[in-house]
Enzyme design. Structure first.
Site, short mmCIF file in Angstrom:
data_model
loop_
_atom_site.label_atom_id
_atom_site.label_comp_id
_atom_site.label_asym_id
_atom_site.label_seq_id
_atom_site.Cartn_x
_atom_site.Cartn_y
_atom_site.Cartn_z
N ALA A 31 42.22 44.17 40.83
CA ALA A 31 43.06 44.66 39.60
C ALA A 31 42.58 43.49 38.64
CB ALA A 31 44.50 44.38 39.81
N MET A 32 42.98 43.94 37.38
CA MET A 32 42.44 42.70 36.25
C MET A 32 43.43 42.56 35.16
SD MET A 32 39.90 41.14 35.22
CE MET A 32 39.92 40.10 33.64
N GLU A 33 43.59 41.35 34.98
CA GLU A 33 44.58 40.81 34.40
C GLU A 33 44.27 40.73 32.81
OE1 GLU A 33 42.45 38.68 36.31
OE2 GLU A 33 41.93 36.91 35.10
N GLU A 40 41.56 31.45 39.51
CA GLU A 40 41.79 32.39 40.83
C GLU A 40 42.50 31.29 41.83
OE1 GLU A 40 41.98 35.35 40.39
OE2 GLU A 40 40.41 35.78 38.56
N HIS A 71 48.67 35.62 36.42
CA HIS A 71 47.58 35.01 35.45
C HIS A 71 47.71 35.15 33.99
CE1 HIS A 71 43.93 34.96 37.69
NE2 HIS A 71 43.79 36.23 38.19
N HIS A 79 50.02 38.56 41.34
CA HIS A 79 48.82 38.02 40.82
C HIS A 79 48.40 38.23 39.47
CE1 HIS A 79 44.86 36.07 42.17
NE2 HIS A 79 44.55 37.00 40.99
N GLU A 80 48.16 39.48 38.98
CA GLU A 80 47.77 39.60 37.69
C GLU A 80 48.73 39.32 36.72
OE1 GLU A 80 44.83 40.43 37.87
OE2 GLU A 80 44.64 41.06 39.94
N1 TRP Z 1 40.27 38.48 37.67
C1 TRP Z 1 40.27 39.72 38.56
C2 TRP Z 1 41.52 39.10 39.58
O1 TRP Z 1 42.48 39.24 39.40
C3 TRP Z 1 39.21 40.04 39.52
C4 TRP Z 1 38.35 41.15 38.89
C5 TRP Z 1 38.80 42.28 38.63
C6 TRP Z 1 36.83 41.19 38.50
N2 TRP Z 1 37.81 43.07 38.46
C7 TRP Z 1 36.61 42.50 38.38
C8 TRP Z 1 35.74 40.21 38.90
C9 TRP Z 1 35.48 42.95 38.10
C10 TRP Z 1 34.60 40.65 38.64
C11 TRP Z 1 34.31 41.90 38.30
O2 TRP Z 1 41.13 38.48 40.56
ZN ZN Z 2 43.04 36.77 40.03
#
Ligand code: TRP
Ligand code: ZN
Length: 915
Positions: A268-270, A326, A307, A303-304
């Site tokens: 996932a991505m924050e 992280e 962040h 987690h997200e």
């Molecule tokens: N920052 C994201 C996390 O919560 C990690 C992540 C999600 C990521 N998508 C990505 C890192 C694509 C590199 C590429 O940990």
């Molecule tokens: Zn993270």
């Protein structure tokens, strides 16, 4: 044919320089179209007064640039590699406007970085360097700008248009198109930018925070998935409340959105206010998700969200500082999950699970060719450094800081110091892009006089030195004086580029047990009285000695319980015999060490059997464990008052990966055979206990609830069912396999289905086949369950080399989709990473399969390919014929022209360890 980005060049931490230009604001307009999306990027920039004048260099990859305007007029520019260079810019400190017009092709984007399509919906992924695939930009985390985003798209195909911040305007356009304007009040680096456009539905929840502010929370999914979002929403609300209660950190947005996609490289991505998730970590229903999935959804959602402070409000100066966000955020999500679990033993269960991952996977990383410090010094491709070391070991470093700033006497929970440290960190650095040094400094400054503050520089070696330290313990007891001496020494093996290490600062939490198992008071030489019965010593020299006094009257030496709660990410060594571990297993008040004692008992005997088998004709003894151990495990299983979840962990054997880490010469099929032999032995020796455990914990009619207590009961019942099926194999019984098959048919939820099917697969029973067939029939429309279906087959124990043939056949299955990362990982990733005995074959066919898949995937998604490539990085300790064949496979791939820098970096490192 597009050119790959040339040979990998290394980016070095010491080369960091501040940006020569700053971006005040960005006004982006995107005309979304799958084949050709038009991007208008209007930026206001100015020179950074702190940096000598130099040309402006903007990053851009696979972008078609059509127009560049400086303050409204044409200007000269040049393209140099992946950069747009502007030489003649206004000289003064005043801001100037740059307007870039370019296009990109989302439908051709197979690597899922930048702007791409997933099942007809537009998504972005910008961390770490994806924004440069959308527009030319200063694509680095220390350049933060205010973003205003206008999205335009066909209304029927893309009714929902989302980006970061607040929706300030929307309306119709001609030709069936519409638009939305989003404004994000928080300046952010480009890696936190996101947009989503497509046909989505949403679950919405209004909340009032502690401080009285109103917020809208939304989870967007595809139509049909809405009933699977309740658990994620509950987790989100809990995480918001928790961060405010425990650390005083509130939600700073009116609107917080989560969107799920089936095509995602990671978990996932924050992105600020617009988190994008792999469906695997959002969607959960009892019918389709297991207990582990429910727990993962809870922790990844947290987690997200967490962040939002640790990462977004305070971000990283450069990507070498990745663990700043992280490691800290993993620490925070682990603490969140523990607090949610509640009881002391449920907290310990979470801790044990986290440590198990660290020790079987991060320790392996730290011992292999990819070993790198928590703060790496160089990389070719930053995507290769989203690792267990940066995440999990980074979290352990933060946890050690918490221990080293806590005053056990004043604060039994040990949390006040960390809370003070975080408060100062966010006060000092809010809105900044900082380094791991800044974090450690804030922790120390907020806790003057703490052990951390006293040895901050030495402590920070945890960020700089790779490798897992070994701590050797020696003890001595003088009954006449009542003095107990503990000597600890440390050393850390060399890692690539780091032949010698300075000593680490290692907190060792410990207790002493008397002969009756009771905790002894801990009084060190020179102290007036005993302080407590559990305390933390700090080992910071190569060798140190502590003398405990006041034990007069004690005839025999106390039993030391060292490294309680796994107080440091080290390998503890000592001359401890079986009696030592049996005493801890029976009496330790620290649940972590109690579990560890059981694991050590099992490990010692499994390693002995492994040695014996290697030195003899290769046969594996049928009885590996001695009667005392079996008896002790039976006693744990039957002990009233112990959590079922804890019992399940205690009775689960050390993993094959963990066993492999304990030996110099790794023979994967032999390790598998020993572990199987011990499973069979326990299945038979504890037969009546398993019968009891299954009957006492199996609740066929209970409604599914994902809480730790019920999932713990299910885990123990599942283990018991597996053991009963395994025992059935040796005693010819058909009743238990029949029952397991029946459970597959009538399973009330996915946890039960998966457990029952696994019980059949792992006892090698023929009923596994019709059970798999039924599972497919019933769930062929559920992507996430299909992933499990593929993974179950790829992880089945190998009987005469049949798993590889099955995995190959499954590549041709109509439901197999190589381009979908979840699906590729479920079949290929599981086989290569999680089934060592099937991958490592004397005929080398497993390696050939690995080689073909790495090359095939690298052609369209380097990030996924590079992770798969890592499955063979630890070829060096393998015994022959595996070793040579694995090295050959690595070399064959490395020789291939046109590799991505991602895969190239992994292979170069793996082969560089060829000594
Ligand atoms: N920052 C994201 C996390 O919560 C990690 C992540 C999600 C990521 N998508 C990505 C890192 C694509 C590199 C590429 O940990
Ligand atoms: Zn993270």
């Amino acid at each position: 044919m597009t050119l790959r980005e040339g040979p990998a060049h290394l980016v070095r931490r010491h080369d960091y320089t501040a940006p020569a230009f700053l971006i005040d604001s960005v006004d982006l307009t995107l005309d979304l179209d799958p084949a050709k999306t038009r991007v208008l990027n209007r930026m206001r920039l100015r020179r950074n007064p702190a940096v000598p004048a130099q040309p402006l260099r903007l990053d851009g990859v696979e972008i078609n640039l059509a127009r560049v305007l400086l303050n409204g007029s044409g200007c000269s520019f040049r393209i140099e590699g992946a950069q747009l260079v502007l030489e003649r810019l206004p000289e003064g400190p005043e801001p100037f406007d740059l307007e870039l017009f370019s296009t990109c092709s989302p439908q051709k984007n197979t690597q899922l970085m930048g702007l791409y399509l997933s099942q007809g919906t537009f998504f972005t992924q910008c961390e770490a360097e994806g924004f440069r695939r959308i527009s030319y930009f200063l694509d680095r985390p220390d350049v933060m700008a205010r973003f205003r985003v206008t999205l335009r798209a066909d209304r029927a195909a893309y009714p929902v248009l989302l980006s970061n911040g607040n929706l300030v305007e929307q309306g119709d356009l001609e030709g069936g198109r519409h638009y939305a304007v989003w404004d994000d009040p928080h300046p952010k680096p480009s890696y936190l930018f996101a947009l989503v456009a497509g046909k989505l539905v949403q679950r919405e929840q209004k909340i009032i925070s502690r401080s009285g502010k109103a917020h809208t929370l939304q989870i967007y999914v595809r139509p049909g998935d809405l009933d699977k979002t309740e658990h994620a929403m509950n987790a989100l609300m809990a995480a918001i409340a928790w961060d405010e209660a425990r650390f005083g950190l509130p939600l700073d947005l009116e609107r917080f959105m989560i969107v799920a996609t089936s095509d995602f490289n990671m978990g996932a991505m924050e992105n600020k206010g617009l988190n994008i998730f792999n469906t695997k970590y959002v969607l959960a229903s009892p019918a389709s998700a297991t207990d582990a999935d429910y727990a993962n959804v809870e922790s990844v959602v947290a987690h997200e969200y967490l962040h939002n402070w640790s990462g977004n409000r305070v971000t990283c100066r450069d990507w070498f500082q990745l663990s700043l966000k992280e490691g800290l955020t993993v620490f925070r999500d682990q603490e969140f999950s523990q607090d949610m679990a509640g009881s002391v033993s449920a907290r310990a269960v979470k801790r044990i699970e986290d440590v198990r991952l660290l020790r079987s996977n991060q320790f392996a990383e730290d011992a292999g060719p990819m070993a790198h410090p928590v703060r790496p010094d160089q990389y070719a491709e930053i995507n290769n450094f989203y690792t267990l070391t940066v995440y999990e070991k980074g979290a352990e470093v933060v946890r050690m800081m918490q221990t080293l700033v806590s005053d056990a006497a004043l604060d039994p929970l040990g949390r006040a110091g960390m809370a003070r440290g975080l408060r100062l960190y966010f006060e000092r650095h809010d809105g900044q892009a900082v380094t791991c040094d800044d974090f450690a400094q804030a922790m120390a400054d907020a806790n003057p006089g703490s052990a951390l503050a006293q040895q901050l520089d030495a402590f920070k070696r945890w960020y700089a030195q790779a490798g897992t330290p070994r701590v050797q313990a020696c003890t001595e007891y003088d009954p006449a004086l009542g003095h107990y001496t503990l000597s600890l020494s440390q050393h850390c093996p060399p890692t690539p580029g780091q032949p010698h290490k300075e000593p680490f600062v290692i907190p060792v939490t410990l207790g002493l047990l008397g002969p009756d198992g009771r905790a002894l008071p801990l009084q060190l030489e020179g102290e007036g009285q005993a302080v407590a019965d559990s305390r933390t010593l700090v080992l910071s020299e190569p060798q140190q000695r502590w003398v405990f006094t006041g034990l007069a009257g004690l005839q025999s030496a106390p039993t030391p319980s060292l490294l309680r709660g796994f107080s440091a990410p080290v390998i503890l060594q000592g001359d401890f015999d079986a009696a030592h571990w049996l005493a801890l297993l029976a009496h330790d008040s620290d649940p972590f060490n109690r579990w560890e004692a059981g694991q050590q008992l099992l490990l010692r005997q499994m390693l002995a059997a492994l040695r014996q088998s290697a030195e003899s004709d290769g046969t594996i003894p049928a009885t590996v464990l001695d009667a005392t151990t079996v008896q002790a495990l039976s006693a744990v299983l039957r002990q009233p008052g112990l959590d079922p979840a804890f019992k399940e962990l205690l009775l689960t054997l050390p993993s094959e990966a963990y066993l492999a880490e304990q030996v110099q010469q790794v023979d994967p099929p032999r390790i598998h055979a020993v572990r199987q032999a011990v499973r069979s032995q326990l299945a038979q020796a504890l037969y009546v206990d398993w019968l009891w455990a299954y009957e006492a914990h199996h609740e066929p009619r209970a409604a599914y609830r994902p809480d730790p207590a019920s999932s713990g009961r299910r885990a123990l019942a599942g283990l018991a069912l597996g053991m009963l099926c395994l025992a059935a194999r040796s005693n010819g019984d058909t009743v238990w396999p029949g029952r397991a098959y029946q459970r597959c048919k009538d399973a009330a939820h996915m946890t039960e289905l998966q457990q029952a099917l696994q019980a059949l697969l792992h006892s090698g029973h023929a009923l596994a086949e019709p059970a798999l067939e039924r599972m497919h029939q019933r769930y062929r429309h559920d992507e996430l369950v299909l992933d499990k279906w593929f993974a179950l087959q790829a992880s089945a124990p190998d009987q005469n080399g049949t798993v590889l043939a099955r995995v190959k056949a499954l590549l041709q299955h109509p439901d197999f989709k190589l381009r979908n990362p979840n699906r590729a990982r479920s079949l290929i990733g599981t086989f290569c990473h999680a089934n060592p005995a099937a991958l490592h074959r004397p005929d080398g066919a497993g390696y050939a399969f690995w080689r073909e898949r790495v090359l095939e995937i690298d052609a369209f998604n380097p990030q996924v390919a590079a992770r798969l490539a890592r499955a063979l990085e630890r070829w060096q300790p393998l015994v022959e014929p595996y070793r040579s064949a694995a090295r050959q496979a690595l070399a064959d791939v490395a020789r291939h022209p046109g590799l991505s820098p991602d895969v190239h970096e992994i292979l170069t490192r793996a082969l560089a360890s060829d000594a």
